[in-house]
Scaffold this motif. Sequence first.
Motif, short mmCIF file in Angstrom:
data_model
loop_
_atom_site.label_atom_id
_atom_site.label_comp_id
_atom_site.label_asym_id
_atom_site.label_seq_id
_atom_site.Cartn_x
_atom_site.Cartn_y
_atom_site.Cartn_z
N THR A 115 0.83 -1.18 0.13
CA THR A 115 -0.05 0.16 0.05
C THR A 115 1.03 1.23 -0.05
O THR A 115 0.60 2.45 -0.75
CB THR A 115 -0.79 -0.03 1.23
OG1 THR A 115 -1.73 -1.19 1.41
CG2 THR A 115 -2.05 0.98 1.19
N ARG A 118 2.10 1.81 -3.51
CA ARG A 118 1.03 2.36 -4.38
C ARG A 118 0.90 3.82 -4.16
O ARG A 118 0.64 4.45 -5.11
CB ARG A 118 -0.04 1.48 -4.43
CG ARG A 118 0.23 0.16 -5.19
CD ARG A 118 -0.88 -0.98 -5.00
NE ARG A 118 -1.81 -0.64 -5.81
CZ ARG A 118 -2.90 -1.47 -5.76
NH1 ARG A 118 -2.82 -2.66 -5.13
NH2 ARG A 118 -3.98 -1.25 -6.63
N ASP A 122 1.35 6.77 -6.64
CA ASP A 122 0.35 8.17 -6.89
C ASP A 122 0.90 9.42 -6.62
O ASP A 122 0.78 10.20 -7.51
CB ASP A 122 -0.97 7.83 -6.03
CG ASP A 122 -1.70 6.60 -6.36
OD1 ASP A 122 -1.73 6.46 -7.84
OD2 ASP A 122 -2.46 6.31 -5.54
N ASN A 141 3.36 0.54 -10.80
CA ASN A 141 2.13 0.36 -10.14
C ASN A 141 1.64 -0.81 -10.53
O ASN A 141 1.02 -1.80 -9.75
CB ASN A 141 1.09 1.51 -10.60
CG ASN A 141 -0.05 1.54 -9.94
OD1 ASN A 141 -0.09 1.47 -8.60
ND2 ASN A 141 -1.39 1.32 -10.48
N ALA A 144 3.41 -3.78 -8.80
CA ALA A 144 2.61 -3.62 -7.39
C ALA A 144 1.37 -4.63 -7.29
O ALA A 144 1.10 -5.24 -6.19
CB ALA A 144 2.59 -2.32 -6.66
N GLU A 145 0.67 -4.14 -8.30
CA GLU A 145 -0.81 -4.71 -8.44
C GLU A 145 -0.57 -6.21 -8.60
O GLU A 145 -1.24 -7.14 -8.08
CB GLU A 145 -1.56 -4.29 -9.37
CG GLU A 145 -2.28 -2.91 -9.02
CD GLU A 145 -3.14 -2.29 -10.05
OE1 GLU A 145 -3.28 -3.10 -11.23
OE2 GLU A 145 -3.70 -1.19 -9.90
#
Length: 313
Positions: A115, A118, A122, A141, A144-145
Amino acid sequence: MRSIVLGRGRLLSATVVVMSLAVTAAMSLVFHRTVRIDMLVTGFVCAVVVDVVITRITKHYREKLAQLHADLGRRVHERTAELQRTRDELIARDRMVTAGMLAAGVSHEIRSPLTVVRMGVDELRELVDGAEEAELLRDVNDAAERITAIVNDLSSLAKPADDPVGPIDLDGVIATAARLASYRFGPTVTLVRTTDGALQVLGNASRLVQVFLNLLVNAARATRPDAPNTITVSAEARADRVVVAITDTGTGMSLETQARLFQPFFTTGGTTGGTGLGLVICRSLVERMGGSIDVTSDLGAGTTFAVSLPCAG
Ligand SMILES: Nc1ncnc2c1ncn2[C@@H]1O[C@H](COP(=O)(O)OP(=O)(O)OP(=O)(O)O)[C@@H](O)[C@H]1O
Ligand SMILES: [Mg+2]
């Protein structure tokens, strides 16, 4: 029982001959009061005929018995192999459940730092304005997903999740996987894609990216740093299936490695940080989409992983 050999190699039972001659001689004495040669010859001929018949019958049943024996042996062999396979599968599934339970246990710990990654991505997105940096952040990103998805996959090995399945543009999925995997390709690696953009499969896009990414990273790990390597991704329609083949010209695998490929935690990538779960997850995901994975490999020459998926439409 003693026997004598006839000209054509057939065995004539001495007992049959002796008994036949004795009976004929006895009958000759009873009926003619003398031993007649013609009766002895008739007795001998009868003995030969009886012997031939007995030999043929014995041969016939001996052959039948041998065939039954061979059939039985084959069936026992097949059954033993089947039992062995079932046993191996049960052990593999047991390990998968253990892996899933472990992953379920640590997934919370992994999700928290993810988290942070991410959120950082952002915030960075707002600070950078170059197209190249933006693409890099998008990949971070995505990665990470993907980690989140892998943690979820591991948990789902213990309790499979139902991913939505629908028509997927294969070329887009392969392009995404290739872009994400390209960070793992050394300078000696060339990626060749011969996919037909028109192909569509039934599956889940994110899961398919995960499968192809795993296979491409495996292929990249198998490449040799001191020689040119080619990783080829090709896709072709075969009846109601689409087969995606990922072929590398890397180290290949020994038969022992091939036999253990889909065992959870089997890895030869100790130094490269492999956990030995990639292929287990790939197979589980592909099978859930109604597909299968086949492997062919030549030690020293390279490997092909062929993923077969149901064709959409
Ligand atoms: N293309 C390939 N060429 C040679 N060996 C391979 C190839 N793909 C897989 N392997 C062998 O199979 C083993 C298991 O692969 P798998 O993807 O399950 O685990 P890993 O790559 O070692 O680790 P992880 O994928 O969990 O990071 C690898 O360690 C390697 O020995
Ligand atoms: Mg792997």
